[in-house]
Design an enzyme around this catalytic site. Structure first.
Site, PDB file in Angstrom:
ATOM      1  N   HIS A  37       0.829  -1.189   0.055  1.00 15.55           N
ATOM      2  CA  HIS A  37      -0.055  -0.083  -0.025  1.00 15.55           C
ATOM      3  C   HIS A  37       0.787   1.405  -0.105  1.00 15.55           C
ATOM      4  O   HIS A  37       0.780   2.165  -0.701  1.00 15.55           O
ATOM      5  CB  HIS A  37      -0.713   0.165   1.195  1.00 15.55           C
ATOM      6  CG  HIS A  37      -1.903  -1.194   1.252  1.00 15.55           C
ATOM      7  ND1 HIS A  37      -1.956  -2.036   2.263  1.00 15.55           N
ATOM      8  CD2 HIS A  37      -3.029  -1.398   0.660  1.00 15.55           C
ATOM      9  CE1 HIS A  37      -2.719  -3.005   1.925  1.00 15.55           C
ATOM     10  NE2 HIS A  37      -3.458  -2.537   0.991  1.00 15.55           N
ATOM     11  N   LYS A 149      -1.160  -7.089  -7.292  1.00 18.31           N
ATOM     12  CA  LYS A 149      -1.549  -8.351  -6.720  1.00 18.31           C
ATOM     13  C   LYS A 149      -2.852  -8.981  -6.998  1.00 18.31           C
ATOM     14  O   LYS A 149      -2.913  -9.894  -7.101  1.00 18.31           O
ATOM     15  CB  LYS A 149      -1.347  -8.042  -5.253  1.00 18.31           C
ATOM     16  CG  LYS A 149      -1.449  -9.786  -4.460  1.00 18.31           C
ATOM     17  CD  LYS A 149      -1.087  -9.731  -3.123  1.00 18.31           C
ATOM     18  CE  LYS A 149      -2.137  -8.666  -2.527  1.00 18.31           C
ATOM     19  NZ  LYS A 149      -3.571  -9.681  -2.471  1.00 18.31           N
ATOM     20  N   SER A 188      -2.422  -7.773   3.133  1.00 20.14           N
ATOM     21  CA  SER A 188      -3.004  -7.567   4.732  1.00 20.14           C
ATOM     22  C   SER A 188      -3.164  -8.998   5.264  1.00 20.14           C
ATOM     23  O   SER A 188      -3.011  -9.032   6.434  1.00 20.14           O
ATOM     24  CB  SER A 188      -4.159  -6.741   4.734  1.00 20.14           C
ATOM     25  OG  SER A 188      -4.009  -5.545   3.914  1.00 20.14           O
TER      26      SER A 188
END
Length: 290
Positions: A37, A149, A188
């Protein structure tokens, strides 16, 4: 850096930003931010006069309530990372703020939204399109940044942008996957992996990388079966799907010369919980849609 939870307050701020002649970049996220990010945020800060990072765990794109419940929530750390990367604004609305009434809109962009993740997670891409379209209506960004991704998601978002008439307003900027030193794609969900699970997860990308050379002397089916077998041979990893597809249509290819842009897309269950990990590899690199 300013943090907004209100749509109206953010829009009032951005009105002034545009009045000053600045362009606006948007980095849509669900929180639990990491180096991947950060790379998107830094790219937006470089490209635009102002950057908005949305931090919103969107419930409409989860078809598994347990998956939503397990998803990490780290707003304070997220805001710190955004500030360190130079973002001017974080938009962290509540579910009620984003969806004051149920969103009954239905988006479908076959084949991009119906294969692979679309087939395995019914309703997922509809939820993605609901929240991304709302964010675009709210922020009206000049550029929006997405990590490769989530490669299939980018293909769906491009279809969405054209459908809602934002293709002349917002440019979709694709940013490369950020990986750990051992090759695991930053995600994440990686924070949910136990130490032993984290230790085996890099075998996914290792198998994908090896398959590129293997593919030079083997058929599509042989390459597919080799990747699946190599990953499933690792205790604690189980392939949900591995598809070798045309990179533009996302439809399966039978032969390497069926397309000049061939991509292998994979989802693997890791560990006892288990955690879904996604990744992809390019076998040929020509992008007709770029």
């Amino acid at each position: 850096m300013k943090v907004f939870t209100s749509i109206v307050d953010l829009q009032n701020e951005l009105f002034q930003v545009r009045h000053e002649g600045k362009e606006v970049g948007l980095v849509p996220t669900m929180g639990a931010l990491h180096e991947g990010h950060a790379s998107l945020i830094k790219r937006s800060v470089k490209d635009n006069g102002a950057t908005v990072v949305s931090v919103f765990l969107n419930p409409t794109q989860f078809n598994d309530p347990g998956d939503l419940e397990r998803y990490p929530r780290t707003l304070d750390a997220d805001c710190k990372l955004c500030e360190e990367c130079g973002a001017q604004y974080v938009f962290a609305p509540s579910v009620k703020e984003m969806y004051p009434t149920p969103d009954t809109r239905h988006f479908e962009f076959p084949p991009q939204s119906t294969v692979m993740e679309g087939a395995k997670r019914p309703g997922h891409f509809n939820g993605v399109c609901q929240v991304v379209s709302r964010l675009f209506y709210i922020v009206k960004p000049n550029r929006a940044y997405f990590g490769e991704k989530d490669w299939q998601q980018i293909a769906v978002v491009k279809r969405l942008v054209s459908y809602i008439g934002y293709d002349k307003i917002t440019k979709i900027v694709e940013c490369p996957i950020v990986r750990d030193a051992d090759g695991l794609a930053k995600s994440s969900r990686n924070t949910l992996l136990a130490p032993d699970e984290r230790a085996i997860a890099p075998h996914i990308y290792e198998a994908l990388k090896k398959s590129v050379d293997y593919a030079k002397s083997h058929t599509v089916k042989e390459t597919h079966d080799k990747v699946v077998a190599d990953i499933n041979a690792i205790d604690g990893l189980e392939v949900e799907y591995f598809e070798i597809v045309d990179g533009n249509t996302l439809l399966d290819v039978s032969n390497w010369d069926d397309s000049n842009y061939v991509v292998g897309c994979i989802t693997v269950y890791c560990g006892k919980t288990p955690i879904r990990l996604i990744d992809h590899i390019s076998y040929t690199s020509s992008k007709d849609n770029q």
